[in-house]
Each structure stands twice: as C-alpha cells, then as structure tokens.
Design a protein around this motif. Structure first.
Motif, mmCIF file in Angstrom:
data_model
loop_
_atom_site.group_PDB
_atom_site.id
_atom_site.type_symbol
_atom_site.label_atom_id
_atom_site.label_comp_id
_atom_site.label_asym_id
_atom_site.label_seq_id
_atom_site.Cartn_x
_atom_site.Cartn_y
_atom_site.Cartn_z
ATOM 1 N N VAL A 204 0.845 -1.189 0.000
ATOM 2 C CA VAL A 204 0.000 0.000 0.000
ATOM 3 C C VAL A 204 0.882 1.242 0.000
ATOM 4 N N SER A 205 0.345 2.321 -0.533
ATOM 5 C CA SER A 205 1.027 3.611 -0.442
ATOM 6 C C SER A 205 0.329 4.414 0.651
ATOM 7 N N ASP A 206 0.796 5.617 0.891
ATOM 8 C CA ASP A 206 0.157 6.443 1.919
ATOM 9 C C ASP A 206 -1.281 6.781 1.548
ATOM 10 N N ALA A 207 -1.543 6.925 0.251
ATOM 11 C CA ALA A 207 -2.891 7.261 -0.208
ATOM 12 C C ALA A 207 -3.034 6.899 -1.683
ATOM 13 N N GLY A 208 -4.149 6.295 -2.033
ATOM 14 C CA GLY A 208 -4.425 5.991 -3.431
ATOM 15 C C GLY A 208 -3.807 4.696 -3.908
ATOM 16 N N LEU A 209 -3.545 4.643 -5.202
ATOM 17 C CA LEU A 209 -3.023 3.429 -5.829
ATOM 18 C C LEU A 209 -1.519 3.309 -5.637
ATOM 19 N N PRO A 210 -1.033 2.189 -5.121
ATOM 20 C CA PRO A 210 0.421 1.992 -5.057
ATOM 21 C C PRO A 210 0.994 1.840 -6.458
ATOM 22 N N ALA A 211 2.254 2.134 -6.611
ATOM 23 C CA ALA A 211 2.987 2.030 -7.879
ATOM 24 C C ALA A 211 2.698 3.187 -8.825
#
Length: 293
Positions: free
Chosen positions: A94-101
């Motif tokens: 996961v990222s901090d917010a939204g879509l990872p990558a």
C-alpha cells in the motif's frame, strides 16, 4: 512472454503480490475487497508504517507482519520481500494514499515480482489524478498523467515544452509549496490554457477551481496554497497541432528561424527571438538559452 491467470493458484507455489488501493482522504472510499485482502495477506508492505497502522486499526486489521518499503530502502527491502513471496507468502503493498505504484516506489517492486515470475494483482480504488480529471470539465477521451514535474527550472521547461504538444488533458501532482511556481511555469510555456486546480480531494475541505492558468495563478496569489494538489490542463487542440505541423518554419533550425526574421523582416535580434518563441509555443527564455548553448 508471460500470461498471468490472476485467480488461479501459482504453479510454482509462490505467493501473490497484491497492489491495494487505500483512501486518498475519505476513509469511506476503502473497498470491501481491499479490507479483505489486507486481512488475508500474511505480509503488508507500506510506504509509511505509522500512517498504515492508523488505517489498519480503523478497519480492525491486525497484520501478521508489517514491512517498511519506501524510496530510501527499496534497494534493500525489495529483494527481501520478493523472497518471502517466492517462499509462498502473499504480500499486499500500500502507499500512503491511493493506488500503489503510481508515482511511488511500488512500481519497482512490481518489476522485481514480474522478473521473478510472481503474479501481480490489482485491488483498485481511489485515485487522485483520475478523480480530478472526471470533475475537471476538460476532455476525458484522451489524457496523459505526468506526475510531478522536475524541480530544476531548465528540466521543468523542457518537460513542459514536450508535454505542451500533446493532445488531451494533462494531469499533474503538486505540493502546496511548489504549486504556484508550477502554474507560473505552465502559463509561461503554454499561455492562458483552461485548467483545474483540485485540492484535498475527498476530504472535508475539498476544493476545485476551474479557469485559465492565469486566473488560477491569481487565486493562488490571493489565497496561500494549502493541501496537496492535482492539476488538470487542457492539451493542444487538433487545430493547433495541425497548424504547428504545417508551419513554414517547421524544418528550420532555431538559429535559421531567428535569422529569417532578422533578414526578411528587418527585426532586431530581440524581437526576432520573441517572434520565434510565439511561433513555436516556447518562452522567450527558452529560445534565448537554446541559442546560447
């Protein structure tokens, strides 16, 4: 060539890498599938473990193991995470917010996974750039996501020069302390195009400002920037693109273009460069710097 069957067991006994979208501000945007995936995966990799722990706690998810994976440790952490997956563990990133990558180091982990023959499965959800696009009122038939522009002035000008010739809406991310400078650079490079500033998307103070780049710059100067921004800008029209393609000066080098106006129209060097900049959709500074090199 690789053909991935995302919902079939991996023949080699390896686990799966899940790219799990998280809310960009509003926790209600978390999907049922994302919650289930985070609960079922043995491992979770997060850009900021403190931020992710808050999210997991809110949804009553207790991870078996939570890893830190970010820009500064990806070279060391990436191969370690891949090894766990090869051993049969399922990993959610996961990222901090939204879509990872998307504009984050998750893309490097995806490449490592593909090279190792590991299945990479998207668990989609909220995305700031696309959210800004669909409320912008600009064309959604074709668009280009450009992420963050370069920090250096020269690199930023070159990027804007290239992007400015694209048709379709242009999408950018920007931080509050750089957004004014970015809009100034866009206005200088492209003139008064229609654009949208979307900030704090899905949050309580969500704000979407629509107008020309010049009008948005006035707004930013009047009200100091706050929050993270998405910028959407209209691209070059087909008419503009065709006109530029058919221009008489198209095959001329920059120096020859300037010389033409000096010799044929008797313009001063400064005025000739100004006219060349207008012809080519460049800033006067870009023409001046290019001729100095």
């Amino acid at each position: 060539m690789q053909v991935q069957k995302s919902f079939e067991p991996n023949a080699n006994g390896a686990g799966t890498l899940y790219l799990v979208a998280t809310p960009i501000g509003n926790l209600e945007d978390m999907t049922y599938r994302a919650i289930r995936t985070l609960r079922e995966c043995e491992l979770i990799a997060a850009e900021d473990t403190r931020q992710t722990r808050k999210l997991l706690t809110h949804f009553e998810i207790v991870p078996q193991k939570l890893f830190s994976y970010h820009e500064h440790n990806k070279a060391a952490s990436g191969p370690e995470l891949i090894r766990y997956i090869i051993e049969g563990k399922n990993l959610a990133i996961v990222s901090d917010a939204g879509l990872p990558a998307v504009s984050d180091p998750g893309s490097d982990l995806v490449k490592l996974a593909i090279e190792a023959g590991i299945a990479v499965v998207p668990v989609p959800g909220a995305n700031a750039a696309l959210s800004a696009l669909i409320v912008s009122g600009l064309s959604t038939e074709r668009f280009t996501f450009a992420g963050f522009l370069p920090r250096e002035n020269k690199d930023r000008r070159l990027a804007l020069e290239s992007l400015g010739q694209l048709e379709g809406t242009l999408l950018f991310y920007e931080s509050p302390h750089r957004v004014t400078k970015t809009i100034e650079a866009m206005l200088e490079a492209w003139g008064p195009r229609n654009a949208v500033l979307a900030r704090e998307l899905t949050k309580r103070h969500e704000e979407i400002a629509r107008g020309t780049l010049e009008e948005l710059l006035t707004l930013l100067n009047e009200y100091p920037p706050l929050g993270e921004y998405c910028i959407a800008v209209e691209g070059e029209s087909r008419e503009q693109a065709q006109e530029r393609k058919d221009a008489w000066w198209q095959d001329l080098e920059l120096e020859a273009h300037v010389t033409h106006y000096e010799e044929q129209e008797g313009l001063s060097r400064k005025d000739a460069m100004k006219k060349v900049a207008a012809d080519r959709g460049l800033s006067k500074r870009d023409v001046y710097n290019a001729l100095l090199d």
